[in-house]
Design an enzyme around this catalytic site. Structure first.
Site, PDB file in Angstrom:
ATOM      1  N   GLU A 125     -20.699  -6.975  55.000  1.00  0.00           N
ATOM      2  CA  GLU A 125     -22.134  -6.805  54.751  1.00  0.00           C
ATOM      3  C   GLU A 125     -22.916  -7.343  55.936  1.00  0.00           C
ATOM      4  OE1 GLU A 125     -23.998  -9.259  51.628  1.00  0.00           O
ATOM      5  OE2 GLU A 125     -24.732  -7.349  50.874  1.00  0.00           O
ATOM      6  N   CYS A 154     -28.763  -6.330  48.639  1.00  0.00           N
ATOM      7  CA  CYS A 154     -27.304  -6.287  48.443  1.00  0.00           C
ATOM      8  C   CYS A 154     -26.776  -4.924  48.023  1.00  0.00           C
ATOM      9  CB  CYS A 154     -26.942  -7.325  47.403  1.00  0.00           C
ATOM     10  SG  CYS A 154     -28.023  -7.195  45.974  1.00  0.00           S
ATOM     11  N   LYS A 184     -33.111 -23.205  41.254  1.00  0.00           N
ATOM     12  CA  LYS A 184     -33.140 -23.659  42.641  1.00  0.00           C
ATOM     13  C   LYS A 184     -33.396 -22.465  43.559  1.00  0.00           C
ATOM     14  CE  LYS A 184     -30.178 -24.041  45.832  1.00  0.00           C
ATOM     15  NZ  LYS A 184     -31.056 -23.495  46.891  1.00  0.00           N
ATOM     16  N   GLU A 228     -23.993 -12.389  41.111  1.00  0.00           N
ATOM     17  CA  GLU A 228     -24.452 -11.158  41.764  1.00  0.00           C
ATOM     18  C   GLU A 228     -24.293 -11.392  43.260  1.00  0.00           C
ATOM     19  OE1 GLU A 228     -25.130  -8.573  40.165  1.00  0.00           O
ATOM     20  OE2 GLU A 228     -25.960  -9.145  38.218  1.00  0.00           O
TER      21      GLU A 228
END
Ligand code: NAD
Length: 485
Positions: A387, A288, A180, A254
């Site tokens: 983040e 990331c 997906k 992840e």
């Protein structure tokens, strides 16, 4: 401009209409214009794709039972078909998410084929079973088997490379996959679908179903799925992990990061400035593992702040399709609002802006944010803890190497990071003490041969390297001739 539109999805090895009439529209990150649209996948499409994946996996003659060399032949055709579409894949990714085209050519056009070949090679070179003499008189055959039907869910920031971190090992070892993609990057996913169809992947081996988070959640919990592999935000990862915990379903996650770029007092940052840029601001800050907390020794603090500020000011911001562009727009208006709200929080909490902080001049369209540097940041401030996923760096002062390590480790995350030094041995000694799944000395790049992944809230499990293949395998032990009859 003509738009790129599709009417069918690649479901279980064939082009088919989606079970709904809903569509996903995609807009250009730099012009905000409509780029195209694709059918949105539905729960019925997921049901059909998982059922076909199950059949292809479970059949006595299916993909999982093929010789690895036979699968490698099909995956080589897939790699070639992807390479033939590489330039267009890079162009579509760049238009959708703002990734500078030079980077898209490297990560998105080239890397998927590299990964397919790498993991086929790992399968060819490493024995998939061994026979051990037992202690009880018999022997044990220890066999690595593919884990089954894999649900792969990926984000928009590096959509092709991240998808193939999952697809390449899973397919190489005999799993079947329902992928997906994120709704922001569905046009490159259709090129991948075309490549899979051209390569002749057998029925059921791969489906590509565009959709949002509800469809993702439906796929994760689907009773026909054996393993989930997810890349994306920590918040979504937690929710997926909860589902997988309840179902006792293996999962690789992840997730986000807030890594440290530790500048030691002997570093000459200006001589490694290109590597420093790549390790801290690549892809407009939308990766990331970037080292977005720059830890600078007080003895050379102002010099580091000046170097990092000078770097941010020197970067060419612009049309991501222009090969000279180093920083393009963010993926969406929503992402820009998120980044701008962090910049406001930084100012509100007393961090000192040394450059950027606004929207670059001369752009009346596109989701651009200026490369931004904050100095005098404390590690407890929001911009140092969370983040941001945009071109924003925080420079944090430290007094001793011990304090630098402590600051680096005082984070919810542990994914990437770097140490900058004239002495690689000293750099490695520091790197070994940083709580992180990966870390680089004077540069950072994910090599296909070594495991990549996080600790703490950055995730569970590893991708890349033989370790990345093993996460799609389970051990089976067959006890041989140890009966005492
Ligand atoms: P996101 O988590 O919102 O979405 C990622 C993907 O998961 C999308 O396909 C989305 O539709 C789907 N999704 C979202 N919620 C879901 C749920 N509850 N169940 C199932 N599927 C769900 O993240 P995003 O905004 O698309 O991507 C940015 C984030 O991804 C950043 O926080 C970044 O750190 C992280 N990221 C991590 C890595 C890594 O390797 N660690 C790589 C890229 C991005």
């Amino acid at each position: 401009m003509t738009t790129i539109d599709y009417n069918e999805l690649y479901l279980a090895g064939r082009w088919a209409e989606s079970a709904t009439r809903q569509r996903i529209a995609v807009h250009s990150a730099s012009t905000e214009e409509l780029l195209g649209s694709v059918p949105e996948g539905s729960e019925a499409d997921v049901d059909n794709a998982v059922a076909a994946a199950r059949r292809a996996f479970d059949s006595a003659t299916g993909w999982s039972r093929w010789d690895p060399a036979q699968r490698a032949e099909v995956l080589e055709r897939f790699a070639v078909a992807l390479e033939n579409r590489g330039a267009e894949t890079a162009r579509r990714v760049t238009m959708q998410n703002g990734m500078p085209i030079t980077l898209a050519n490297q990560f998105e056009a080239g890397f998927p084929a590299v990964l397919l070949r790498y993991f086929s090679g790992v399968m060819a070179q490493s024995p998939q079973e061994e026979t051990r003499p037992g202690m009880l008189g018999g022997r044990s055959r220890v066999v690595r088997e593919p884990i089954g039907v894999v649900a792969a869910i990926v984000p928009w920031n590096v959509p092709q490379a991240i998808a193939f971190l999952k697809l390449a090992p899973a397919l190489a070892c005999g799993c079947t996959v329902v992928l997906k993609p994120a709704p922001e990057t569905v046009l490159d996913a259709m090129l991948m679908s075309e490549a899979a169809a051209e390569a002749g992947l057998p029925e059921g081996v791969l489906s590509v179903i565009p959709g949002g988070r509800e469809l993702g959640a439906y796929l994760v919990a689907h009773p026909g799925v054996d393993k989930v592999s997810f890349t994306g935000s920590t918040a979504a990862g937690r929710s997926i992990a909860e589902t997988c915990g309840r179902l006792l379903r293996p999962v690789t996650l992840e997730l986000g990061g807030k890594s440290a770029a530790i500048v030691l007092d002997d570093a000459d940052l200006s001589s490694t400035i290109e590597s420093f840029f790549a390790a801290t601001l690549l892809n407009n800050g939308q990766i990331c593992w970037l080292g977005t907390r720059v830890l600078a020794p007080r003895s050379r603090y102002q010099e580091v702040v000046d170097t990092v500020t000078g770097l941010a000011e020197s970067l060419q911001v612009g049309d991501p399709l222009d090969p000279s562009t180093q920083v393009g727009p963010l993926v969406s208006g929503r992402q820009r609002e998120r980044v701008e709200s962090y910049i406001s929080k930084g100012l509100g909490e007393g961090a000192r802006l040394t450059t950027g902080g606004g929207r670059p001049k001369g752009f009346d369209r596109g989701w651009f944010v200026e490369p931004t540097v904050f100095a005098d940041v404390e590690n407890t401030q929001t911009i140092a803890r969370e983040e941001i996923f945009g071109p924003v760096l925080s420079v944090i002062p430290y007094s001793s190497e011990e304090e630098a390590i402590a600051i680096a480790n005082a984070s919810e995350y542990g994914l990437g990071g770097t140490v900058w030094t004239a002495d690689p041995d000293r750099g490695e000694a520091v790197a070994r003490r940083v709580a992180s799944g990966t870390i680089g000395i004077n540069a950072y790049a994910n090599d296909p041969t070594a495991p990549f992944g996080g600790v703490k809230s950055s995730g569970i499990g590893r991708e890349l390297g033989p370790e990345g293949l093993h996460s799609y395998q389970v051990f089976k032990t067959i006890y041989l001739d140890n009966h005492k009859g």
